[in-house]
Design an enzyme around this catalytic site. Structure first.
Site, PDB file in Angstrom:
ATOM      1  N   ASN A  17       0.833  -1.216   0.000  1.00 28.13           N
ATOM      2  CA  ASN A  17       0.000   0.000   0.000  1.00 28.13           C
ATOM      3  C   ASN A  17       0.861   1.257   0.000  1.00 28.13           C
ATOM      4  O   ASN A  17       0.499   2.257  -0.625  1.00 28.13           O
ATOM      5  CB  ASN A  17      -0.954  -0.003   1.192  1.00 28.13           C
ATOM      6  CG  ASN A  17      -2.140  -0.911   0.947  1.00 28.13           C
ATOM      7  OD1 ASN A  17      -3.047  -0.575   0.199  1.00 28.13           O
ATOM      8  ND2 ASN A  17      -2.108  -2.095   1.543  1.00 28.13           N
ATOM      9  N   LYS A  68       5.573   4.797  25.426  1.00 25.17           N
ATOM     10  CA  LYS A  68       4.886   5.004  24.143  1.00 25.17           C
ATOM     11  C   LYS A  68       4.733   6.501  23.863  1.00 25.17           C
ATOM     12  O   LYS A  68       4.846   6.953  22.712  1.00 25.17           O
ATOM     13  CB  LYS A  68       3.514   4.326  24.185  1.00 25.17           C
ATOM     14  CG  LYS A  68       2.782   4.414  22.865  1.00 25.17           C
ATOM     15  CD  LYS A  68       1.739   3.320  22.726  1.00 25.17           C
ATOM     16  CE  LYS A  68       1.072   3.409  21.369  1.00 25.17           C
ATOM     17  NZ  LYS A  68       0.301   2.253  21.013  1.00 25.17           N
ATOM     18  N   ARG A  94       0.442  -0.873  15.006  1.00 24.02           N
ATOM     19  CA  ARG A  94       0.461  -0.312  16.352  1.00 24.02           C
ATOM     20  C   ARG A  94      -0.754   0.547  16.547  1.00 24.02           C
ATOM     21  O   ARG A  94      -1.217   1.159  15.580  1.00 24.02           O
ATOM     22  CB  ARG A  94       1.672   0.620  16.534  1.00 24.02           C
ATOM     23  CG  ARG A  94       2.812  -0.091  16.955  1.00 24.02           C
ATOM     24  CD  ARG A  94       4.063   0.695  17.128  1.00 24.02           C
ATOM     25  NE  ARG A  94       5.001  -0.353  17.238  1.00 24.02           N
ATOM     26  CZ  ARG A  94       5.249  -1.004  18.356  1.00 24.02           C
ATOM     27  NH1 ARG A  94       4.723  -0.620  19.498  1.00 24.02           N
ATOM     28  NH2 ARG A  94       6.059  -2.028  18.367  1.00 24.02           N
ATOM     29  N   ASN A 110      -6.460   5.555   8.065  1.00 28.39           N
ATOM     30  CA  ASN A 110      -5.971   4.169   8.093  1.00 28.39           C
ATOM     31  C   ASN A 110      -6.716   3.340   7.054  1.00 28.39           C
ATOM     32  O   ASN A 110      -7.867   3.633   6.733  1.00 28.39           O
ATOM     33  CB  ASN A 110      -6.222   3.566   9.488  1.00 28.39           C
ATOM     34  CG  ASN A 110      -5.751   2.131   9.592  1.00 28.39           C
ATOM     35  OD1 ASN A 110      -4.662   1.783   9.135  1.00 28.39           O
ATOM     36  ND2 ASN A 110      -6.568   1.275  10.199  1.00 28.39           N
ATOM     37  N   HIS A 112      -8.030  -0.565   6.473  1.00 29.97           N
ATOM     38  CA  HIS A 112      -8.269  -1.802   7.223  1.00 29.97           C
ATOM     39  C   HIS A 112      -8.913  -2.828   6.289  1.00 29.97           C
ATOM     40  O   HIS A 112      -9.845  -2.486   5.547  1.00 29.97           O
ATOM     41  CB  HIS A 112      -9.185  -1.515   8.419  1.00 29.97           C
ATOM     42  CG  HIS A 112      -9.383  -2.715   9.280  1.00 29.97           C
ATOM     43  ND1 HIS A 112      -8.429  -3.160  10.188  1.00 29.97           N
ATOM     44  CD2 HIS A 112     -10.412  -3.597   9.346  1.00 29.97           C
ATOM     45  CE1 HIS A 112      -8.880  -4.253  10.773  1.00 29.97           C
ATOM     46  NE2 HIS A 112     -10.069  -4.539  10.289  1.00 29.97           N
TER      47      HIS A 112
HETATM   48  C1  GAR Z   1      -3.027  -4.304   4.443  1.00 35.96           C
HETATM   49  O1  GAR Z   1      -3.848  -5.346   3.979  1.00 35.96           O
HETATM   50  C2  GAR Z   1      -3.781  -3.432   5.430  1.00 35.96           C
HETATM   51  O2  GAR Z   1      -5.134  -3.331   5.163  1.00 35.96           O
HETATM   52  C3  GAR Z   1      -3.531  -4.166   6.711  1.00 35.96           C
HETATM   53  O3  GAR Z   1      -2.186  -4.567   6.637  1.00 35.96           O
HETATM   54  C4  GAR Z   1      -1.882  -4.864   5.282  1.00 35.96           C
HETATM   55  C5  GAR Z   1      -0.555  -4.229   4.943  1.00 35.96           C
HETATM   56  O4  GAR Z   1      -0.112  -4.685   3.694  1.00 35.96           O
HETATM   57  N1  GAR Z   1      -3.785  -3.346   7.849  1.00 35.96           N
HETATM   58  C6  GAR Z   1      -4.350  -3.790   8.966  1.00 35.96           C
HETATM   59  O5  GAR Z   1      -4.661  -4.948   9.143  1.00 35.96           O
HETATM   60  C7  GAR Z   1      -4.562  -2.724  10.028  1.00 35.96           C
HETATM   61  N2  GAR Z   1      -5.384  -3.224  11.080  1.00 35.96           N
HETATM   62  P1  GAR Z   1       1.066  -3.961   2.934  1.00 35.96           P
HETATM   63  O6  GAR Z   1       2.243  -3.865   3.918  1.00 35.96           O
HETATM   64  O7  GAR Z   1       1.389  -4.844   1.793  1.00 35.96           O
HETATM   65  O8  GAR Z   1       0.569  -2.607   2.521  1.00 35.96           O
END
Ligand code: GAR
Length: 192
Positions: A17, A68, A94, A110, A112
């Protein structure tokens, strides 16, 4: 002439992403520049991707900070220094807490991998598959003090009736790589 907006992307992993947003900026589909990658895992593949695209990286070991709040204070200082307008979380594993929210609240979004409010938290795609869901999806939302509970900006459904997690991940990622850059562009244009 109006100045380009300045984006920071927070990521912890592979960075597909991250790359989708960076390449959309490079090609002009997003009228902005990615000026900073923030990464809590210095060995993550996304760090190498950032170097390849010439994006400055702030990579750190969370344990090197006493708290944190100290860690988030250091991140916010880097965002200030880079003149960041919008923060995009892209697989940043995080929970964003008070220090960052007090300084960048309303400017953090974000992505998700579920149709929120269903399946918040970690391993959302696996959770949904195990539940027997037939329409999966992706959500882009503002980040607040809740876990994946901030106001929804955009969603896309991913219909899938199979049982293969890898195949499902491929479909979800494809939806993410279209929806995230398009949503960032619409946000910056004031359309959402
Ligand atoms: C993505 O699928 C994103 O939606 C998810 O992590 C992945 C990162 O992929 N995020 C979550 O689960 C947040 N709760 P990438 O490193 O290939 O972009």
């Amino acid at each position: 002439m109006s100045q380009k907006k300045r984006l920071a992307i927070f990521a912890s992993g592979t960075g597909t992403n991250f790359e989708a947003i960076v390449t959309a900026c490079e090609s002009g589909r997003i009228p902005a520049e990615v000026v900073l990658l923030v990464c809590d895992k210095p060995a993550a593949a996304v760090v190498e991707l950032a170097a390849r695209h010439g994006v400055e990286t702030f990579a750190f070991q969370p344990k090197s900070y006493p708290s944190k709040a100290d860690m988030e204070g250091a991140i916010a200082d880097r965002l200030d220094k880079a003149g960041v307008d919008l923060v995009c979380l892209a697989g940043y594993m995080r929970i964003v807490a008070d220090t960052l929210l007090s300084r960048y609240g309303g400017r953090i979004i974000n992505i998700h991998p579920s149709l929120l409010p269903a399946f918040p938290g970690a391993r959302a795609v696996e959770q949904a598959l195990n539940y027997g869901v037939k329409v999966f999806g992706v959500t882009i939302h503002y980040v607040d003090q809740t876990v994946d509970g901030g106001r929804i900006i955009a969603q896309r459904a991913v219909p899938y009736e199979g049982h293969d997690l890898d195949e499902l991940f491929t479909l979800v990622h494809a939806a993410e790589h279209e929806l995230y850059p398009a949503t960032v562009a619409r946000l910056l244009a004031g359309e959402v």
